[in-house]
Design an enzyme around this catalytic site. Structure first.
Site, PDB file in Angstrom:
ATOM      1  N   HIS A  46     -14.916 117.510  63.470  1.00 46.90           N
ATOM      2  CA  HIS A  46     -13.792 117.134  64.331  1.00 46.90           C
ATOM      3  C   HIS A  46     -12.991 118.318  64.876  1.00 46.90           C
ATOM      4  CE1 HIS A  46     -14.756 113.083  63.718  1.00 46.90           C
ATOM      5  NE2 HIS A  46     -13.907 112.733  62.778  1.00 46.90           N
ATOM      6  N   GLU A  71     -16.341 104.912  67.721  1.00 43.68           N
ATOM      7  CA  GLU A  71     -16.099 106.183  68.395  1.00 43.68           C
ATOM      8  C   GLU A  71     -17.259 106.449  69.339  1.00 43.68           C
ATOM      9  OE1 GLU A  71     -15.521 109.105  65.131  1.00 43.68           O
ATOM     10  OE2 GLU A  71     -15.403 107.262  63.986  1.00 43.68           O
ATOM     11  N   HIS A 108     -10.081 108.255  68.198  1.00 38.71           N
ATOM     12  CA  HIS A 108     -10.458 107.801  66.873  1.00 38.71           C
ATOM     13  C   HIS A 108      -9.456 106.749  66.390  1.00 38.71           C
ATOM     14  CE1 HIS A 108     -11.967 108.163  62.819  1.00 38.71           C
ATOM     15  NE2 HIS A 108     -12.739 109.184  63.132  1.00 38.71           N
TER      16      HIS A 108
END
Ligand SMILES: *[C@@H]1O[C@H](CO)[C@@H](O)[C@H](O)[C@H]1NC(C)=O
Ligand SMILES: *[C@@H]1O[C@H](CO)[C@@H](O)[C@H](O)[C@H]1NC(C)=O
Ligand SMILES: *[C@@H]1O[C@H](CO)[C@@H](O)[C@H](O)[C@H]1NC(C)=O
Ligand SMILES: CC(=O)N[C@H]1CO[C@H](CO)[C@@H](O)[C@@H]1O
Length: 341
Positions: free
Chosen positions: A106, A306, A175
């Site tokens: 991420h 996602e 997210h």
């Protein structure tokens, strides 16, 4: 007609103000803050016309500046995991911060979810921009990013654009953790999901794709017909779903997932131009966070859809490319459509 209003949401240590934008149509209300482009609230109607907030989150800015499971945020430069935090571009090796077992996840230690974006009100929504410096979190090239949220009727549209001055991997997602029964619900009983994908990516024990592209046919990962989320998880050997589904490869928009919550009648459908969608069933929530209005969020109390490039694509040449070159424009769109049945 969508109304767009804004106020100050809070201040960061150091004094920078974080603004909150409220987009409201007949059937949907959404709030987004300029820190991390985080969706802090998303209210939709049930079949009796009652609004509930269907995304997990916190009551104040501090909740989001602390370490948290990326509730509602934009994730980048590269969403999901890069094996061992390394990749090679144009003959040069890059090393990223390792922040997920042996891997990088991420966008690194301070990803796009932890930076302050510059907002601008646009028709029916808000556009946020951010410049990620050359070398930020180990990634090559200066990257300019624009994330636009617009709300038209029952459709929330997320558009992501980016340009770089040096070749870099890019793939952005946001997210949100959903629970269509409302964010306080302790589980997702009675949610039915379908994902229109013939293949998924099996993962190793650090959650990196093995490189195989497996058919869902005949496995518990087959979600082509609606299944109850809870009973499907019970059939898995894994802790829950945290897998990428491979969508048909095209830059055209395609409907890829649908979730139905029978007791409230809420339906969430997702369309995207992206090639993959990660279905995650909040396997790492453990009830220790203090959520909105004092809610606790136990394991399996929400799900994420996602839309994204395939995980570790920068190291897997058989996966669709995620390199953005100088002079190109990254342009991806995801639509969230809220309805009742
Ligand atoms: C990209 O932009 C950064 C910041 O302006 C600059 O330092 C760098 O030299 C540029 N790189 C190239 C290849 O133009
Ligand atoms: C982004 O946020 C929207 C609104 O909360 C949500 O519907 C969607 O699942 C999120 N998108 C992704 C790709 O996770
Ligand atoms: C970006 O994508 C959107 C949605 O797919 C599309 O409408 C738009 O024309 C694209 N813009 C560019 C510059 O390609
Ligand atoms: C800019 C860019 O290369 N974006 C890519 C993100 O990932 C998908 C698939 O992995 C590509 O199709 C996009 O082109």
């Amino acid at each position: 007609m969508t109304s767009v209003t804004s106020d100050v949401y809070g201040s960061l240590p150091g004094g920078h103000r974080v603004r909150r934008f409220r987009l409201q149509s007949e059937s949907v209300k959404v709030e987004i803050i300029s820190f991390g482009c985080i969706i802090t609230c998303l209210e939709t109607k049930d079949r009796h016309g009652h609004f509930s907030d269907i995304v997990l989150g916190f009551d104040d800015l501090e909740g989001y500046t602390n370490k948290h499971p990326y509730f509602g945020a934009v994730i980048g430069r590269v969403a999901n995991r890069i094996a061992k935090g390394t990749f090679t571009v144009d003959g040069k090796d890059y090393l990223l911060p390792i922040n997920n077992g042996p891997n990088s996840i991420h966008g690194g230690l301070k990803g796009f979810d932890k930076v302050l974006w510059t907002p601008e009100v646009v028709e029916n929504g808000v556009k946020f921009s951010y410049t990620s410096g050359d070398g930020e979190e180990g990634y090559p090239g200066e990257l300019n990013i624009w994330v636009t949220y617009t709300l038209v009727g029952n459709e929330l549209v997320l558009n992501y654009k980016a340009q770089t001055n040096k070749t870099t991997p890019v793939n952005l997602t946001n997210h949100s953790y959903f629970n269509l029964a409302g964010q306080r619900s302790p589980n997702f009983n009675d949610h039915e999901i379908s994902i229109d994908a013939e293949h998924y990516l099996p993962v190793d024990d650090t959650m990196i794709p093995t490189g195989d592209i497996n058919p869902v046919e005949g496995t518990n990962f087959d979600l082509r017909k609606p299944v109850n989320v809870e009973s499907q998880i019970a059939k898995l050997q894994e802790n829950g779903f945290d897998h990428n589904y491979c969508l048909k490869e095209s830059q055209k928009e395609q409907t890829c997932a649908r979730v139905y919550h029978k007791p409230s009648g809420r339906v969430l459908s997702v369309r995207t131009t992206k090639p993959g969608i990660q279905f995650y069933t909040a396997n790492f929530l453990d009830g220790s966070l203090k959520g909105k209005g004092g809610a606790v969020y136990p394991k399996h109390s929400a799900f994420c859809l996602e839309t994204q490039a395939w995980p570790d694509a920068v190291n897997k040449h058989q996966f669709p490319n995620i390199l953005l070159h100088c002079g190109e424009e990254y342009n991806q769109t995801t639509w969230f459509v809220f309805s009742v049945e």
